[in-house]
Write an enzyme that holds these catalytic residues in place. Structure first.
Site, short mmCIF file in Angstrom:
data_model
loop_
_atom_site.label_atom_id
_atom_site.label_comp_id
_atom_site.label_asym_id
_atom_site.label_seq_id
_atom_site.Cartn_x
_atom_site.Cartn_y
_atom_site.Cartn_z
N ARG A 175 -0.51 -9.84 4.63
CA ARG A 175 0.38 -10.49 3.66
C ARG A 175 -0.35 -11.70 3.08
O ARG A 175 -0.95 -12.50 3.81
CB ARG A 175 1.68 -10.94 4.35
CG ARG A 175 2.70 -9.81 4.50
CD ARG A 175 3.23 -9.40 3.15
NE ARG A 175 4.29 -8.40 3.19
CZ ARG A 175 4.10 -7.09 3.02
NH1 ARG A 175 2.89 -6.62 2.84
NH2 ARG A 175 5.13 -6.26 3.01
N GLU A 186 1.95 -11.94 -6.34
CA GLU A 186 1.47 -10.65 -6.85
C GLU A 186 2.31 -10.21 -8.05
O GLU A 186 3.52 -10.38 -8.03
CB GLU A 186 1.51 -9.59 -5.74
CG GLU A 186 0.60 -9.93 -4.57
CD GLU A 186 0.65 -8.89 -3.46
OE1 GLU A 186 1.27 -7.82 -3.65
OE2 GLU A 186 0.06 -9.13 -2.39
N HIS A 240 -3.19 -4.50 -3.82
CA HIS A 240 -2.23 -4.14 -2.77
C HIS A 240 -2.11 -2.61 -2.66
O HIS A 240 -1.00 -2.05 -2.71
CB HIS A 240 -0.86 -4.76 -3.05
CG HIS A 240 -0.04 -4.95 -1.81
ND1 HIS A 240 0.83 -6.00 -1.65
CD2 HIS A 240 0.05 -4.23 -0.67
CE1 HIS A 240 1.43 -5.92 -0.47
NE2 HIS A 240 0.96 -4.83 0.16
#
Length: 295
Positions: free
Chosen positions: A203, A232, A251
């Site tokens: 994370r 993000e 990601h």
């Protein structure tokens, strides 16, 4: 949850179960007043920090996640990033694009020392993979477990400072919880030896990005590979895009072609248990922020 939020709002008042996948993360909280009959929320993913809003935490609604689904794919991606860094693949590809022949001596992965922050199922799987390639691995979890089955000794987060000075690699696979938020900052990065590398596929907010950028600019760190970020998508103005010793990916570390179907299989398996009145798997401890068996 359906793609059409109007449809979602129509059905929420009568729903006992919500499977939350590929939706805006605030969708459930934004419609919480409609969830009077809700008993169980299943997340199509592993991280649940975004789902732990106060109303859900205070309620009796059970929260489960898809723990285990990334235990193979994320360690594979971690290894790919580590090899790309240590074998200087970005430089090789840049030289290829420029039609330049740049012979140089590279470093081995074998014999390196890695500290993995995150001792859940993904962290353990990553540790096993790296050990098979001759990497010395130290696992760091929420608390120390001297007699852990399979791992022998897992250190607690309070022991992190003691192992960083000997780490060639700092690998972040931890969930985002109050304990892990910002746990890697300037002080922790300064403890790493010159030439160490950092990989974050857990994370983003576990690490303070400004501190990482400074450590990279100073030349103290040899490089970093990042699949997750404080915010993000990563802002187009972030220095991380252009630092020569950084790999940025969007990601995608755990996602493969089968991932959506795998999420559904995990949910349907738990739904059968729910319908049969059996205990659900992967129940999240809403205070800790992850399933009670994961650390």
């Amino acid at each position: 949850m359906a793609d059409d939020m109007a449809t979602v709002r129509t059905h929420l008042p009568e729903c006992e179960v919500v499977f939350h996948y590929n939706q805006p993360r605030d969708a459930l909280r934004a419609n919480w007043e409609l969830c009077g009959r809700l008993r169980w929320v299943h997340v199509g993913g592993v991280g649940v920090d975004w789902a732990l809003f106060p109303e859900l935490v205070a309620s009796e609604v059970v929260l489960t996640n898809s723990r285990g689904i990334f235990d193979t794919t994320l360690p594979e991606y971690l290894l790919a990033l580590m090899l790309a860094l240590v074998k200087e693949l970005p430089s090789t590809l840049a030289a290829q694009a420029a039609h330049e022949w740049q012979h140089r001596l590279l470093q081995p992965l074998h014999g390196g020392r890695a500290v993995i922050v995150g001792a859940g199922s993904i962290g353990r799987a990553a540790g096993r993979l790296l050990r098979s390639l001759g990497v010395e691995v130290t696992l760091v979890g929420r608390r120390e477990r001297p007699g852990d089955p399979g791992e022998g000794h897992i250190l607690g987060i309070d022991d992190l400072a003691g192992v960083l000075p000997a780490a060639d690699w700092l690998l972040l696979l931890a969930p985002l919880t109050p304990l892990t938020r910002g746990v890697i900052g300037a002080a922790e990065l300064a403890l790493l030896p010159p030439g160490a590398r950092v990989v974050n596929i857990g994370r983003g907010p576990v690490m303070v990005e400004a501190a990482l950028i400074e450590a990279l600019r100073s030349g103290r760190l040899a490089g970093a590979a990042l699949d997750v970020f404080e915010s993000e998508p990563l802002h187009s103005a972030s220095p991380l895009w252009d630092l020569p010793n950084v790999i940025v990916s969007p990601h995608i570390g755990g996602d493969v072609a089968d991932t959506p179907a795998a999420f559904s299989r995990v949910f349907l398996s738990n739904l059968r248990r729910y319908m049969a009145g059996q205990p659900l798997r992967n129940v999240v401890d809403k205070e800790l922020g992850f399933p009670g068996t994961a650390e």
